[in-house]
Design a protein around this motif. Sequence first.
Motif, PDB file in Angstrom:
ATOM      1  N   HIS A  12      26.595 -27.561   2.669  1.00 43.34           N
ATOM      2  CA  HIS A  12      25.585 -27.540   1.641  1.00 43.34           C
ATOM      3  C   HIS A  12      25.128 -26.483   1.216  1.00 43.34           C
ATOM      4  CE1 HIS A  12      21.781 -30.115  -0.148  1.00 43.34           C
ATOM      5  NE2 HIS A  12      22.223 -28.916  -0.876  1.00 43.34           N
ATOM      6  N   HIS A  35      25.625 -23.914  -2.595  1.00 43.45           N
ATOM      7  CA  HIS A  35      24.726 -23.134  -3.178  1.00 43.45           C
ATOM      8  C   HIS A  35      25.019 -21.916  -3.363  1.00 43.45           C
ATOM      9  CE1 HIS A  35      20.548 -25.427  -2.557  1.00 43.45           C
ATOM     10  NE2 HIS A  35      21.605 -26.446  -2.301  1.00 43.45           N
ATOM     11  N   HIS A  52      19.683 -26.669   5.092  1.00 46.76           N
ATOM     12  CA  HIS A  52      20.636 -25.639   4.606  1.00 46.76           C
ATOM     13  C   HIS A  52      20.499 -25.017   5.973  1.00 46.76           C
ATOM     14  CE1 HIS A  52      19.023 -27.255   1.116  1.00 46.76           C
ATOM     15  NE2 HIS A  52      20.201 -26.774   0.312  1.00 46.76           N
ATOM     16  N   ASP A  87      14.962 -28.650  -4.107  1.00 40.73           N
ATOM     17  CA  ASP A  87      16.074 -29.504  -3.189  1.00 40.73           C
ATOM     18  C   ASP A  87      15.330 -29.866  -1.970  1.00 40.73           C
ATOM     19  OD1 ASP A  87      18.209 -29.469  -1.148  1.00 40.73           O
ATOM     20  OD2 ASP A  87      19.478 -28.161  -2.654  1.00 40.73           O
ATOM     21  N   GLN A 140      16.797 -23.236  -6.036  1.00 40.00           N
ATOM     22  CA  GLN A 140      16.642 -24.602  -6.591  1.00 40.00           C
ATOM     23  C   GLN A 140      15.614 -25.567  -5.811  1.00 40.00           C
ATOM     24  OE1 GLN A 140      20.646 -26.569  -6.516  1.00 40.00           O
ATOM     25  NE2 GLN A 140      21.580 -24.879  -6.179  1.00 40.00           N
TER      26      GLN A 140
END
Length: 239
Positions: free
Chosen positions: A102, A106, A209, A205, A203
Amino acid sequence: MTELLYHTDAYLQEFDATVTAVLSEERAVILDRTAFYPGGGGQPCDFGSLTINGVIYVVDRVKKQGDDVMHFLGGTSPLPAVGSASHGTLDWVRRYKLMRTHTALHVLCGTVFRDYGALVTGGEMEPLKGRLDFEFETMRGELVREIEVAINKEAQMGREIRVNILPREEAFQIPDLIRTKINLLPEGITHVRTVEIVGLDLQADGGTHVRNTNEVGRIRVSDYKSKGAINKRIYIEVE
Ligand SMILES: [Zn+2]
């Protein structure tokens, strides 16, 4: 309502919670808090187990339903009662791969926007593999290596990743968030969670992460596809 522990601590592998509802037809339980990611934003749900009254239930699917997170229980053991204490354990090997993947997406999104001004329209991932769709008219095969070099440079730079939960009005003031279609957020949402790769990408989101891009590892641009004059799909793999 289930408290989403992964929103503030993506590295939580085990947690204690109370069963607040049992859905016998679906063989699912709702907990007051969870570290299981229910899926969304292109990131698939977590797997793992819940231990309740000495019984180990395999969690083979997790889904968000309104403000609740449903944990689907495999096997045939009788379902627990509401109010039971439970101990959850994630399949961490899978989850950590998803966190790295993920974050790699990004890095790709931020780098492609910075270098070519292309916007992301969608994406999907599985452990160690993912893709993003861009509005990227000038994308062509010769750019694949150039993009690969640029994203690895960013990842190896060791950029920090910061998560923030902001009041909606405050989030709407951040110009960078507008390009991630923050304006499509439903009216009722009062807070916006933001994920920032410092100096590269920001972002709105809800996913999980890693803390620093140096945890991502080496990223390979494995393929790209033209989906028309404007829409291009870029595939990556994380080693
Ligand atoms: Zn994301």
